[in-house]
Design an enzyme around this catalytic site. Structure first.
Site, PDB file in Angstrom:
ATOM      1  CG  HIS A  62     -77.893 -61.556 -19.497  1.00 15.61           C
ATOM      2  ND1 HIS A  62     -77.576 -61.221 -18.237  1.00 15.61           N
ATOM      3  CD2 HIS A  62     -78.539 -60.516 -20.482  1.00 15.61           C
ATOM      4  CE1 HIS A  62     -77.659 -60.247 -18.662  1.00 15.61           C
ATOM      5  NE2 HIS A  62     -77.805 -59.530 -19.727  1.00 15.61           N
ATOM      6  CG  HIS A  95     -76.514 -57.489 -24.814  1.00 13.79           C
ATOM      7  ND1 HIS A  95     -77.699 -56.281 -24.396  1.00 13.79           N
ATOM      8  CD2 HIS A  95     -76.986 -57.491 -22.739  1.00 13.79           C
ATOM      9  CE1 HIS A  95     -78.357 -56.256 -22.853  1.00 13.79           C
ATOM     10  NE2 HIS A  95     -77.438 -57.306 -21.975  1.00 13.79           N
ATOM     11  CD  GLU A 123     -75.444 -55.891 -19.428  1.00 20.55           C
ATOM     12  OE1 GLU A 123     -76.067 -56.517 -19.578  1.00 20.55           O
ATOM     13  OE2 GLU A 123     -76.266 -56.054 -18.420  1.00 20.55           O
TER      14      GLU A 123
HETATM   15 CO    CO Z   1     -78.228 -57.118 -20.290  1.00 18.85          CO
END
Ligand code: CO
Length: 134
Positions: free
Chosen positions: A7, A79, A130
């Site tokens: 994502h 992020h 991440e």
């Molecule tokens: Co995230």
């Protein structure tokens, strides 16, 4: 080592307004709200055919994304999340390469109920990364 883009996460100042814009202006499928008190955020996921967009607003006074919103009052990209097969092996390789892991270096359970780690943005050209064990 990294696999699929899981994502892209955007911080927004008002989650309801962001959900309305994604649903009605962009015609996207948007999940229900998930409050994540341990992470200090409330999130929704915009489901796209090839990935997800995570929309986040601060939850609580000590939300870790509050300073981001103070610097970027209209919101912005926060992020990217890449999938890895083995988060401990990925962490150990990154540490051996000199990359900095945020926090105590131990994976935490992220917004999808899977272990995640964050990498220092200064080690990756200004972008917070991440890693999620998929
Ligand atoms: Co995230």
């Amino acid at each position: 080592m990294i696999g699929r883009l899981n994502h892209v996460a955007l911080v927004v100042p008002n989650l309801d307004a962001a959900v309305a814009a994604y649903r009605h202006k962009l015609g996207a499928v948007v999940s229900a709200h998930h409050a994540l008190p341990d992470h200090g955020v409330t999130v929704v996921f915009v489901e796209l055919p090839n990935t997800k967009i995570e929309l986040m607003e601060p939850l609580g006074e000590n939300s870790p994304i509050r300073p981001f919103l103070d610097k970027n009052p209209s919101g912005g990209m926060h992020h990217l999340c890449y999938e890895v097969d083995d988060i401990i092996a990925a962490r150990d390789k990154l540490k051996a390469e000199g990359a900095r892991i945020l926090g105590d270096g131990e994976p935490k359970i992220g917004a999808h109920g899977k272990p995640v780690l964050f990498l220092h943005p200064k080690d990756f050209f200004g972008t917070l990364i991440e890693l999620e064990q998929a």
